[in-house]
Write a protein that holds these residues in place. Sequence first.
Motif, PDB file in Angstrom:
ATOM      1  N   GLY A   1      -7.068  10.039   6.979  1.00 54.35           N
ATOM      2  CA  GLY A   1      -6.606   9.837   5.617  1.00 54.35           C
ATOM      3  C   GLY A   1      -6.922   8.459   5.056  1.00 54.35           C
ATOM      4  O   GLY A   1      -7.367   7.547   5.761  1.00 54.35           O
ATOM      5  N   GLY A   2      -6.648   8.304   3.749  1.00 53.64           N
ATOM      6  CA  GLY A   2      -7.052   7.099   3.042  1.00 53.64           C
ATOM      7  C   GLY A   2      -6.311   5.843   3.448  1.00 53.64           C
ATOM      8  O   GLY A   2      -6.886   4.742   3.447  1.00 53.64           O
ATOM      9  N   VAL A   3      -5.024   5.956   3.792  1.00 50.33           N
ATOM     10  CA  VAL A   3      -4.254   4.773   4.169  1.00 50.33           C
ATOM     11  C   VAL A   3      -4.851   4.124   5.414  1.00 50.33           C
ATOM     12  O   VAL A   3      -5.088   2.906   5.457  1.00 50.33           O
ATOM     13  CB  VAL A   3      -2.770   5.145   4.409  1.00 50.33           C
ATOM     14  N   ILE A   4      -5.120   4.914   6.434  1.00 49.81           N
ATOM     15  CA  ILE A   4      -5.698   4.381   7.673  1.00 49.81           C
ATOM     16  C   ILE A   4      -7.171   4.052   7.482  1.00 49.81           C
ATOM     17  O   ILE A   4      -7.691   3.110   8.086  1.00 49.81           O
ATOM     18  CB  ILE A   4      -5.517   5.383   8.830  1.00 49.81           C
ATOM     19  N   SER A   5      -7.849   4.792   6.613  1.00 40.58           N
ATOM     20  CA  SER A   5      -9.259   4.516   6.351  1.00 40.58           C
ATOM     21  C   SER A   5      -9.460   3.095   5.825  1.00 40.58           C
ATOM     22  O   SER A   5     -10.430   2.421   6.195  1.00 40.58           O
ATOM     23  CB  SER A   5      -9.821   5.531   5.352  1.00 40.58           C
ATOM     24  N   GLU A   6      -8.550   2.626   4.997  1.00 39.08           N
ATOM     25  CA  GLU A   6      -8.678   1.264   4.477  1.00 39.08           C
ATOM     26  C   GLU A   6      -8.579   0.229   5.595  1.00 39.08           C
ATOM     27  O   GLU A   6      -9.280  -0.788   5.587  1.00 39.08           O
ATOM     28  CB  GLU A   6      -7.601   1.017   3.425  1.00 39.08           C
ATOM     29  N   ILE A   7      -7.720   0.489   6.564  1.00 45.13           N
ATOM     30  CA  ILE A   7      -7.607  -0.419   7.711  1.00 45.13           C
ATOM     31  C   ILE A   7      -8.884  -0.381   8.538  1.00 45.13           C
ATOM     32  O   ILE A   7      -9.399  -1.415   8.973  1.00 45.13           O
ATOM     33  CB  ILE A   7      -6.386  -0.040   8.561  1.00 45.13           C
ATOM     34  N   ALA A   8      -9.420   0.829   8.770  1.00 45.73           N
ATOM     35  CA  ALA A   8     -10.657   0.966   9.536  1.00 45.73           C
ATOM     36  C   ALA A   8     -11.823   0.285   8.822  1.00 45.73           C
ATOM     37  O   ALA A   8     -12.683  -0.329   9.466  1.00 45.73           O
ATOM     38  CB  ALA A   8     -10.962   2.443   9.762  1.00 45.73           C
ATOM     39  N   ALA A   9     -11.861   0.395   7.501  1.00 47.87           N
ATOM     40  CA  ALA A   9     -12.923  -0.267   6.735  1.00 47.87           C
ATOM     41  C   ALA A   9     -12.838  -1.780   6.890  1.00 47.87           C
ATOM     42  O   ALA A   9     -13.859  -2.469   7.043  1.00 47.87           O
ATOM     43  CB  ALA A   9     -12.831   0.134   5.272  1.00 47.87           C
ATOM     44  N   GLY A  10     -11.620  -2.315   6.868  1.00 52.23           N
ATOM     45  CA  GLY A  10     -11.445  -3.748   7.067  1.00 52.23           C
ATOM     46  C   GLY A  10     -11.909  -4.191   8.437  1.00 52.23           C
ATOM     47  O   GLY A  10     -12.521  -5.261   8.593  1.00 52.23           O
ATOM     48  N   MET A  11     -11.646  -3.364   9.458  1.00 50.30           N
ATOM     49  CA  MET A  11     -12.113  -3.672  10.807  1.00 50.30           C
ATOM     50  C   MET A  11     -13.625  -3.762  10.843  1.00 50.30           C
ATOM     51  O   MET A  11     -14.203  -4.683  11.438  1.00 50.30           O
ATOM     52  CB  MET A  11     -11.643  -2.590  11.787  1.00 50.30           C
ATOM     53  N   MET A  12     -14.275  -2.800  10.210  1.00 54.52           N
ATOM     54  CA  MET A  12     -15.738  -2.778  10.196  1.00 54.52           C
ATOM     55  C   MET A  12     -16.307  -4.024   9.535  1.00 54.52           C
ATOM     56  O   MET A  12     -17.184  -4.705  10.076  1.00 54.52           O
ATOM     57  CB  MET A  12     -16.232  -1.533   9.439  1.00 54.52           C
ATOM     58  N   ARG A  13     -15.802  -4.306   8.357  1.00 52.44           N
ATOM     59  CA  ARG A  13     -16.362  -5.426   7.583  1.00 52.44           C
ATOM     60  C   ARG A  13     -16.073  -6.764   8.252  1.00 52.44           C
ATOM     61  O   ARG A  13     -16.927  -7.656   8.259  1.00 52.44           O
ATOM     62  CB  ARG A  13     -15.826  -5.373   6.158  1.00 52.44           C
TER      63      ARG A  13
END
Length: 470
Positions: free
Chosen positions: A203-215
């Motif tokens: 979902g989107g809430v956790i996706s934002e955290i995962a995106a931050g990890m990547m970047r």
Amino acid sequence: MTTARTGTYSLDEVVTKFRAEGRIAIVGASLAGLRAAEALREKGFGGSLTIIGDEPHEPYDRPPLSKQVLKGWVPADHTKLPRLHRVDADWKLGVAAVGLDRINHVVKLANGEEVGYDRLLIATGTRARPWPNPVEGALHGVFTVRTVEDAAALAAALKASPKRVLIVGSGFVGSEIASVCRDLGLSVTVAERGKGPLMGALGGVISEIAAGMMRDAGVDLRTGVAVQSLSGDESGKVRQAHLSDGTALDVDVVVASLGSIRNVEWLDGAGLAAGQWGLACDAGCRAFDINGVVTDHIFVAGDVARAPHVLYDYEFMSQEHWDNAVFGAQVAANNMIHLEVGRRPHLPLPSFWSGQFGVNIKSVGVCSFGDEIVFTQGSPSERRFAAAYGKRGRIVGAVTFNHGKWLPYYASLIEKSAPFPPPPPGYDRPADTEVMPARFPDPREPAGNPDVVLTGHDPTDRSAEFRPRA
């Protein structure tokens, strides 16, 4: 007491005779196929056992292919699965099953051979979805990751220090490969058509955290953008990727992480309930025919199985998880050699783990079944937390980032259909415990494919077609 009889034999005598002299064929020589064969022998099956696999290798472990193998820690050909019990089977490796004759109980092979059976286990799993343009997909430097050969070739390409790696898709496998590339010091771009990584699964809430990890790890993450085409040089080496936003990216290696395809095409014409989400079966692993009638002699296990689950409104569920393959294989093996009263159900609580960007991600239940989420422990900003998913007032899934020791607690709540939000665990509560929308994408939107797919249908959908049996 009267013993039921069939012909001149009692039912107990029939079962005993089958265990001693019956023929079982297993199509699929990977984790589920191997564990089923071991379970059959362990439970006393002494008859003929044939294992058919389209790859030339003995069963091997797939999860390390996108992690340890790509890092160079383990050679791709050193991932053979351990044998836990004597199998004593006729192995037919490197030859695919191409057809099934249910009337005569025969599996047809690509080399023209036919394998007879009294019981059949279908454990054909999945394959990587290839690059959609075959000519572009054939360019040197374009990869998928599913087989030993795939992993060995990609590991060699990464070891050659390419200037830029492009990963198309940001599900778990794509994200893990991006993490490996950064660990190796490589420049990597991730192109995701959806709104973010792991969106379909968490979902989107956790996706934002995962995106931050990547970047934060230095990944060039581009969301809401598709790779429209690839182009190569005169030698056939991939050189550029053309994106939907009009930009062109110079690349040396492209990894297509586009999800998987279930291997059911060989069942065309067999009259079984097989389709894009796998082969439907009941909770006892018995396959359904195309009109929903359970079969007596055909069983299903592993990634290709699609079965209803009591905790999730009896929706049919497809799972691409290690535990599902192992436990499903064991249940199928048990049920193949027992009568009704000795059969067991396979109702697994899905669970998985993924290591990426220094974070251990673990999940239990079906997060994508939920429509709400709440952080229950830890600190999301520190990427050390637990979060629970809910639907209609009960907990249906949970995910942890570097907080996996609490997963059994959440699993026990899910199994009991406990209320959502769940009771506070007692300590390490986050600052914000407000319930919020989980923000899963509409199934019709592009998003990273989840490892668990609920394949129930909208009751307003009238696209189903009745096809009477010929």
